[in-house]
Write a protein that holds these residues in place. Sequence first.
Motif, PDB file in Angstrom:
ATOM      1  N   LEU A 105       0.812  -1.216   0.000  1.00 24.49           N
ATOM      2  CA  LEU A 105       0.000   0.000   0.000  1.00 24.49           C
ATOM      3  C   LEU A 105       0.851   1.274   0.000  1.00 24.49           C
ATOM      4  O   LEU A 105       0.462   2.292  -0.584  1.00 24.49           O
TER       5      LEU A 105
ATOM      6  N   SER B 207      -4.876   2.896  -9.853  1.00 26.77           N
ATOM      7  CA  SER B 207      -6.098   3.601  -9.457  1.00 26.77           C
ATOM      8  C   SER B 207      -6.292   3.443  -7.958  1.00 26.77           C
ATOM      9  O   SER B 207      -6.086   2.352  -7.400  1.00 26.77           O
ATOM     10  N   SER B 208      -6.681   4.529  -7.307  1.00 24.57           N
ATOM     11  CA  SER B 208      -6.943   4.463  -5.861  1.00 24.57           C
ATOM     12  C   SER B 208      -8.146   3.563  -5.555  1.00 24.57           C
ATOM     13  O   SER B 208      -8.279   3.021  -4.452  1.00 24.57           O
ATOM     14  N   GLN B 209      -9.015   3.412  -6.520  1.00 21.90           N
ATOM     15  CA  GLN B 209     -10.181   2.545  -6.324  1.00 21.90           C
ATOM     16  C   GLN B 209      -9.776   1.084  -6.161  1.00 21.90           C
ATOM     17  O   GLN B 209     -10.485   0.290  -5.542  1.00 21.90           O
TER      18      GLN B 209
ATOM     19  N   SER C  51      -6.891   0.139  -4.648  1.00 20.72           N
ATOM     20  CA  SER C  51      -6.201  -0.030  -3.360  1.00 20.72           C
ATOM     21  C   SER C  51      -7.103   0.246  -2.161  1.00 20.72           C
ATOM     22  O   SER C  51      -6.844  -0.257  -1.050  1.00 20.72           O
ATOM     23  N   SER C  52      -8.128   1.041  -2.358  1.00 19.62           N
ATOM     24  CA  SER C  52      -8.978   1.462  -1.228  1.00 19.62           C
ATOM     25  C   SER C  52      -9.611   0.297  -0.463  1.00 19.62           C
ATOM     26  O   SER C  52      -9.586   0.290   0.778  1.00 19.62           O
TER      27      SER C  52
ATOM     28  N   SER D 298      -6.981  -1.255   1.703  1.00 15.88           N
ATOM     29  CA  SER D 298      -6.512  -0.297   2.697  1.00 15.88           C
ATOM     30  C   SER D 298      -7.534  -0.133   3.815  1.00 15.88           C
ATOM     31  O   SER D 298      -7.188  -0.168   5.011  1.00 15.88           O
ATOM     32  N   ASN D 299      -8.792   0.036   3.438  1.00 21.98           N
ATOM     33  CA  ASN D 299      -9.852   0.215   4.441  1.00 21.98           C
ATOM     34  C   ASN D 299     -10.023  -1.036   5.297  1.00 21.98           C
ATOM     35  O   ASN D 299     -10.178  -0.956   6.525  1.00 21.98           O
TER      36      ASN D 299
ATOM     37  N   LYS E  42       2.854   1.610  -6.529  1.00 23.66           N
ATOM     38  CA  LYS E  42       2.232   2.660  -7.338  1.00 23.66           C
ATOM     39  C   LYS E  42       1.012   2.043  -8.032  1.00 23.66           C
ATOM     40  O   LYS E  42       1.151   1.308  -9.018  1.00 23.66           O
ATOM     41  N   TRP E  43      -0.133   2.326  -7.466  1.00 27.99           N
ATOM     42  CA  TRP E  43      -1.381   1.739  -7.973  1.00 27.99           C
ATOM     43  C   TRP E  43      -1.873   2.544  -9.174  1.00 27.99           C
ATOM     44  O   TRP E  43      -1.744   3.769  -9.224  1.00 27.99           O
TER      45      TRP E  43
END
Length: 513
Positions: free
Chosen positions: A367, A374-376, A378-379, A382-383, A371-372
């Motif tokens: 995380l 898209s943040s969608q 990884s979210s 991560s959450n 380097k993802w």
Amino acid sequence: MGRTESLGGGFFQNLFASIFGSKDPEAEKKRRLRAIAKDLSKSHYHFYKAGNNEVLPAFAKLIYEIYKAVTPAQVMFQNVQNENAFKRSVIEYSLSDNQRKIEEELTEEAILVKSKTVPVNQLVQHVKESLDAFEGEFGTDRINTAEQLYKDILAFKDFCMYDFYFMLKKFDSTLVEKQFTAAPRFDKINGEYIADDLKDFITVSWNITKDTDWTPLMKMLKDMKGVEPVSPSVWKKIVAKLQAIRKAEIFEMMIQLITENPDYKPVIADAPENIVEPFLDKFKLEAAAALHKLESAEKNSKVTDLLTKLFSTTVVLYLKNYTEQSSANLEKKRLRGYLYYEPLNYLKGFLLEFVKKNIREYSELILIRGKWTSSQLSSPMSNAYNDLLSASDAISTFDQNIADDGVVGIKIKTLLPRIQHDADSAGVINRLVTDANEQAKTFIIDSTRNLITVGKTIKSLLEDETKKSPEMIINWKEIEHYADHPPKDLGIEVYKKIYLFITLMQTCMTTLK
């Protein structure tokens, strides 16, 4: 003059009373008793002499003939000590061949043997289908037949087991029990000696004088015992004789005269309870209990294996208050217990030993260094990861709250001494325990979902890392320089641990739903 007036007054008083009735209760009772005596004297049964209040030898001869006929049945019934044996005998006799086969297959021993060759989940389905088939064959006709047989066998037993000998000894003191070689010599006796005996005899007799077809019962007893307890033809004559006596109310009139109670009415016992439904309930419970043993054994074996793979031990102790022992202490006082202490304890251990170590290492590497595209992407991971870290602290707080000095524990400790004399206190404790169980269940479900999210993302990342053109993270080579272990190897290890733990949670929770 006074004598004439006296006679005249008595004559007209008696005449008036005979026409319009008397308000004197005693006189009315005597009038009714005289009428009963007159009716009894006109009957064909010369069992009683009203003028002398004597029961005559003809009555004793009737009882003797019945006694002689039912003595073999008495011997048979004396060997049956448990009343439930009659229920079981009737049920077994009423089963179809297919039901008997199913019954044999669903004993605990048979289920255990079958479990050695059939997976438990398949066995559970098989038992359920067999129980449905077994119950389905208990149609209305079969149930009614069984219930009637049970009522008949109880009526027959009660009648045959009546103490005929005790009554007959009052007519012939030389009579020997169950000996019928010498003809007895019965004397007339005062009716008061057998008033209670006759009342008891009516109670058992009138239950066999109903319009009952005794053929099925006699056949059942012969099939079960190999012999007929009473000759069917003799039994038919006994029933017919008693039916005629009942219709004429001979015994009732005898008791009314002996006891000088014209209002006497016999008390007949109520019909027995149903037997088929309780039998089915018990049968299903026993089969379910046998399956539960197998499921528990399989679960325990599976849990032991998973714990060993996850923790390298089967002794996993991370909770101090929401425990099996604490639950047992509550249940001993007939209060609700803690339901989820086992899976919550394992969850707490996994959060400490793996989420905060192996999963933290992999998650922070991926995380933070990754380097993802898209943040969608990884979210979700991560959450979920952050929620898991928070859950560990929340479970610790929850467990502490249940301690004797905790927010919830101190309330329970204060209320416990009051539950014997205060139902409200028990209610409050049960509500507190229920709330604790719901919170524990929420921890388990939410954390399992979060682990599934992390696991799914890791699986996708492992696939992404092998692609020539990664679609999720574009700097896999760079990440490898920051890692103490190859990201792929670490990801595989973490994924396997998550998979094992989710399997553990599913195994534990299955029997708690």
